[in-house]
Design a protein around this motif. Structure first.
Motif, PDB file in Angstrom:
ATOM      1  N   PRO A   1       0.881  -1.355  -0.011  1.00  0.00           N
ATOM      2  CA  PRO A   1       0.126   0.203  -0.055  1.00  0.00           C
ATOM      3  C   PRO A   1       0.747   1.086  -0.015  1.00  0.00           C
ATOM      4  CG  PRO A   1      -0.008  -1.297   2.182  1.00  0.00           C
ATOM      5  CD  PRO A   1       0.517  -2.016   1.178  1.00  0.00           C
ATOM      6  N   ASP A   2       2.111   1.115   0.221  1.00  0.00           N
ATOM      7  CA  ASP A   2       2.930   2.420   0.197  1.00  0.00           C
ATOM      8  C   ASP A   2       3.637   2.450  -1.157  1.00  0.00           C
ATOM      9  OD1 ASP A   2       4.758   0.180   0.659  1.00  0.00           O
ATOM     10  OD2 ASP A   2       5.598   1.193   2.236  1.00  0.00           O
ATOM     11  N   THR A   3       3.110   1.862  -2.060  1.00  0.00           N
ATOM     12  CA  THR A   3       4.062   1.931  -3.324  1.00  0.00           C
ATOM     13  C   THR A   3       3.273   3.081  -4.085  1.00  0.00           C
ATOM     14  OG1 THR A   3       4.045  -0.677  -3.494  1.00  0.00           O
ATOM     15  CG2 THR A   3       4.241   0.809  -5.604  1.00  0.00           C
ATOM     16  N   ARG A   4       4.092   4.013  -4.604  1.00  0.00           N
ATOM     17  CA  ARG A   4       3.460   5.262  -5.160  1.00  0.00           C
ATOM     18  C   ARG A   4       2.839   4.725  -6.649  1.00  0.00           C
ATOM     19  NH1 ARG A   4       4.093  10.805  -5.015  1.00  0.00           N
ATOM     20  NH2 ARG A   4       3.824  11.715  -7.166  1.00  0.00           N
ATOM     21  N   ASN A   5       3.618   4.146  -7.339  1.00  0.00           N
ATOM     22  CA  ASN A   5       3.222   3.763  -8.741  1.00  0.00           C
ATOM     23  C   ASN A   5       3.000   2.366  -8.670  1.00  0.00           C
ATOM     24  OD1 ASN A   5       5.136   6.186  -9.399  1.00  0.00           O
ATOM     25  ND2 ASN A   5       3.262   6.327 -10.468  1.00  0.00           N
ATOM     26  N   PRO A   6       1.868   1.835  -8.549  1.00  0.00           N
ATOM     27  CA  PRO A   6       1.553   0.411  -8.431  1.00  0.00           C
ATOM     28  C   PRO A   6       1.322  -0.510  -9.756  1.00  0.00           C
ATOM     29  CG  PRO A   6      -0.700   1.553  -7.963  1.00  0.00           C
ATOM     30  CD  PRO A   6       0.562   2.478  -8.055  1.00  0.00           C
TER      31      PRO A   6
ATOM     32  N   ARG B   1      -2.081   7.376  -0.910  1.00  0.00           N
ATOM     33  CA  ARG B   1      -1.619   7.599   0.275  1.00  0.00           C
ATOM     34  C   ARG B   1      -0.062   7.886   0.519  1.00  0.00           C
ATOM     35  NH1 ARG B   1       0.525   4.642   4.226  1.00  0.00           N
ATOM     36  NH2 ARG B   1       0.279   2.630   3.373  1.00  0.00           N
ATOM     37  N   PRO B   2       0.677   7.171  -0.451  1.00  0.00           N
ATOM     38  CA  PRO B   2       2.044   7.713  -0.464  1.00  0.00           C
ATOM     39  C   PRO B   2       2.270   8.658  -1.500  1.00  0.00           C
ATOM     40  CG  PRO B   2       1.780   5.586  -1.870  1.00  0.00           C
ATOM     41  CD  PRO B   2       0.531   5.767  -0.966  1.00  0.00           C
ATOM     42  N   ALA B   3       1.374   9.060  -2.390  1.00  0.00           N
ATOM     43  CA  ALA B   3       1.481  10.212  -3.383  1.00  0.00           C
ATOM     44  C   ALA B   3       1.217  11.538  -2.614  1.00  0.00           C
ATOM     45  CB  ALA B   3       0.763  10.084  -4.378  1.00  0.00           C
ATOM     46  N   ILE B   4       0.320  11.548  -1.547  1.00  0.00           N
ATOM     47  CA  ILE B   4       0.050  12.827  -1.076  1.00  0.00           C
ATOM     48  C   ILE B   4       0.445  12.960   0.543  1.00  0.00           C
ATOM     49  CG2 ILE B   4      -2.118  14.060  -0.232  1.00  0.00           C
ATOM     50  CD1 ILE B   4      -3.389  13.047  -2.539  1.00  0.00           C
ATOM     51  N   ASP B   5       1.042  14.167   0.618  1.00  0.00           N
ATOM     52  CA  ASP B   5       1.632  14.634   2.046  1.00  0.00           C
ATOM     53  C   ASP B   5       0.863  15.964   2.391  1.00  0.00           C
ATOM     54  OD1 ASP B   5       2.932  15.095   4.314  1.00  0.00           O
ATOM     55  OD2 ASP B   5       4.965  15.573   3.283  1.00  0.00           O
ATOM     56  N   HIS B   6      -0.366  15.855   2.921  1.00  0.00           N
ATOM     57  CA  HIS B   6      -1.205  16.985   3.239  1.00  0.00           C
ATOM     58  C   HIS B   6      -1.873  16.797   4.522  1.00  0.00           C
ATOM     59  CE1 HIS B   6      -4.205  19.937   2.552  1.00  0.00           C
ATOM     60  NE2 HIS B   6      -3.554  20.453   1.344  1.00  0.00           N
ATOM     61  N   PRO B   7      -1.919  17.843   5.332  1.00  0.00           N
ATOM     62  CA  PRO B   7      -2.499  17.641   6.710  1.00  0.00           C
ATOM     63  C   PRO B   7      -3.831  17.590   6.726  1.00  0.00           C
ATOM     64  CG  PRO B   7      -1.681  19.863   6.377  1.00  0.00           C
ATOM     65  CD  PRO B   7      -1.193  18.947   5.281  1.00  0.00           C
ATOM     66  N   ARG B   8      -4.590  17.524   5.451  1.00  0.00           N
ATOM     67  CA  ARG B   8      -6.148  17.881   5.719  1.00  0.00           C
ATOM     68  C   ARG B   8      -6.715  16.539   5.008  1.00  0.00           C
ATOM     69  NH1 ARG B   8      -6.798  19.215  10.044  1.00  0.00           N
ATOM     70  NH2 ARG B   8      -9.152  19.673   9.510  1.00  0.00           N
ATOM     71  N   TRP B   9      -5.753  15.609   4.358  1.00  0.00           N
ATOM     72  CA  TRP B   9      -6.102  14.524   3.782  1.00  0.00           C
ATOM     73  C   TRP B   9      -6.144  13.271   4.579  1.00  0.00           C
ATOM     74  CZ3 TRP B   9      -6.766  13.203  -1.811  1.00  0.00           C
ATOM     75  CH2 TRP B   9      -6.960  14.109  -2.555  1.00  0.00           C
ATOM     76  N   ILE B  10      -7.112  12.471   4.410  1.00  0.00           N
ATOM     77  CA  ILE B  10      -6.986  11.330   5.233  1.00  0.00           C
ATOM     78  C   ILE B  10      -7.090  10.008   4.077  1.00  0.00           C
ATOM     79  CG2 ILE B  10      -7.729   9.618   6.906  1.00  0.00           C
ATOM     80  CD1 ILE B  10      -8.356  12.072   8.609  1.00  0.00           C
TER      81      ILE B  10
ATOM     82  N   LEU C   1     -10.510  16.181   3.851  1.00  0.00           N
ATOM     83  CA  LEU C   1     -11.134  15.259   2.808  1.00  0.00           C
ATOM     84  C   LEU C   1     -10.618  13.654   3.288  1.00  0.00           C
ATOM     85  CD1 LEU C   1     -12.099  14.409   0.189  1.00  0.00           C
ATOM     86  CD2 LEU C   1      -9.933  14.951  -0.988  1.00  0.00           C
ATOM     87  N   ILE C   2     -11.651  12.963   3.452  1.00  0.00           N
ATOM     88  CA  ILE C   2     -11.606  11.450   3.885  1.00  0.00           C
ATOM     89  C   ILE C   2     -11.940  10.479   2.994  1.00  0.00           C
ATOM     90  CG2 ILE C   2     -11.945  10.014   5.975  1.00  0.00           C
ATOM     91  CD1 ILE C   2     -12.607  12.645   7.339  1.00  0.00           C
ATOM     92  N   LEU C   3     -11.084   9.603   2.443  1.00  0.00           N
ATOM     93  CA  LEU C   3     -11.210   8.645   1.659  1.00  0.00           C
ATOM     94  C   LEU C   3     -10.833   7.448   2.208  1.00  0.00           C
ATOM     95  CD1 LEU C   3      -9.219  10.051  -1.433  1.00  0.00           C
ATOM     96  CD2 LEU C   3     -11.501  10.575  -0.836  1.00  0.00           C
ATOM     97  N   GLY C   4     -11.738   6.606   1.828  1.00  0.00           N
ATOM     98  CA  GLY C   4     -11.740   4.995   2.347  1.00  0.00           C
ATOM     99  C   GLY C   4     -10.719   4.038   1.682  1.00  0.00           C
ATOM    100  N   ARG C   5     -10.648   2.856   1.796  1.00  0.00           N
ATOM    101  CA  ARG C   5      -9.943   2.201   1.142  1.00  0.00           C
ATOM    102  C   ARG C   5     -10.272   1.553  -0.152  1.00  0.00           C
ATOM    103  NH1 ARG C   5      -7.684  -2.860   4.543  1.00  0.00           N
ATOM    104  NH2 ARG C   5      -5.746  -2.284   4.370  1.00  0.00           N
TER     105      ARG C   5
END
Length: 218
Positions: free
Chosen positions: A8-13, A29-38, A70-74
């Motif tokens: 799941p921590d692979t940027r380009n799968p 998840r690995p492509a975004i580093d933003h405090p308001r994203w989950i 902004l909250i995104l599930g699996r």
């Protein structure tokens, strides 16, 4: 990972037949580093033109100090051109003018042309698990989209969408439910997206099939 499935921590799968990586498809998840994203594991987005900043491309109004999230599930699937119009994009609309004078004048505290401080003014946007957002969909501030939902190409979706719905149009409307209420309840109880990835892959045929009872027994 079983069967070579990407972590799941692979940027380009996505690996192309020539062995190269598809730069326009990322696990978010690995492509975004933003405090308001989950972002949940394995949720991916695709773009025909690869952005330098995936967070900015997908949610251009969600700045790091925004009050909403902004909250995104699996296991969500986000097609090219999808945009999340989060709550910070809103203008005040309870008075005579909607013009945001304050943003051109240093903001300032409690400026009357800004939306009020009430948290209800800045609701989170929440996308459940295994949601497919079709090409060019627009997700409006505070939308709550239930797990298993399919959002059609170009749909403009706000409000609360029940799980396992199909949504289309502008304004987006539920055009049908994917399964009856009893199967939806069973699928939500099973919550296959929370299983370990090995168990998910071992039951891929059941997850991609339509037999909720069989999946419940897996």
């Amino acid at each position: 990972m079983p069967h070579g499935f990407p972590a799941p921590d692979t940027r380009n799968p996505l690996v192309l037949p020539d062995g190269s990586l598809h730069e326009g498809t990322v696990f978010l998840r690995p492509a975004i580093d933003h405090p308001r994203w989950i972002v949940g594991d394995y949720t991916y987005a695709s773009a025909h033109q690869v952005p330098d900043d995936w967070a900015q491309r997908l949610a251009p109004y969600l700045h790091p100090a925004a009050p909403e999230r902004l909250i995104l599930g699996r296991f969500c699937q986000i097609a090219d051109g999808v945009v999340f119009v989060t709550a910070s994009a809103n203008h005040r609309r309870d008075g005579i003018s909607t013009f945001p004078f304050a943003i051109f004048d240093g903001f300032g505290d409690n400026r009357p042309s800004l939306p009020g401080p009430d948290p209800a003014t800045f609701p989170d946007t929440v996308i459940g698990h295994d949601v497919w957002l079709g090409q060019g969909a627009r997700i409006l501030p505070g939308a709550q989209i239930g797990s298993g939902t399919i959002v059609g190409t170009g749909a403009v979706v706000g409000g609360r969408v029940p799980p396992y719905s199909v949504v289309a149009g502008n304004p987006g409307r539920v055009v049908r439910r994917r399964f009856d209420d009893s199967r939806v309840a069973r699928l939500l109880e099973v919550a296959w997206w929370d299983w370990p990835i090995g168990r998910i892959l071992a039951n891929e045929a059941l997850i991609c099939g339509g037999d909720a009872a069989a999946l419940a027994g897996a």
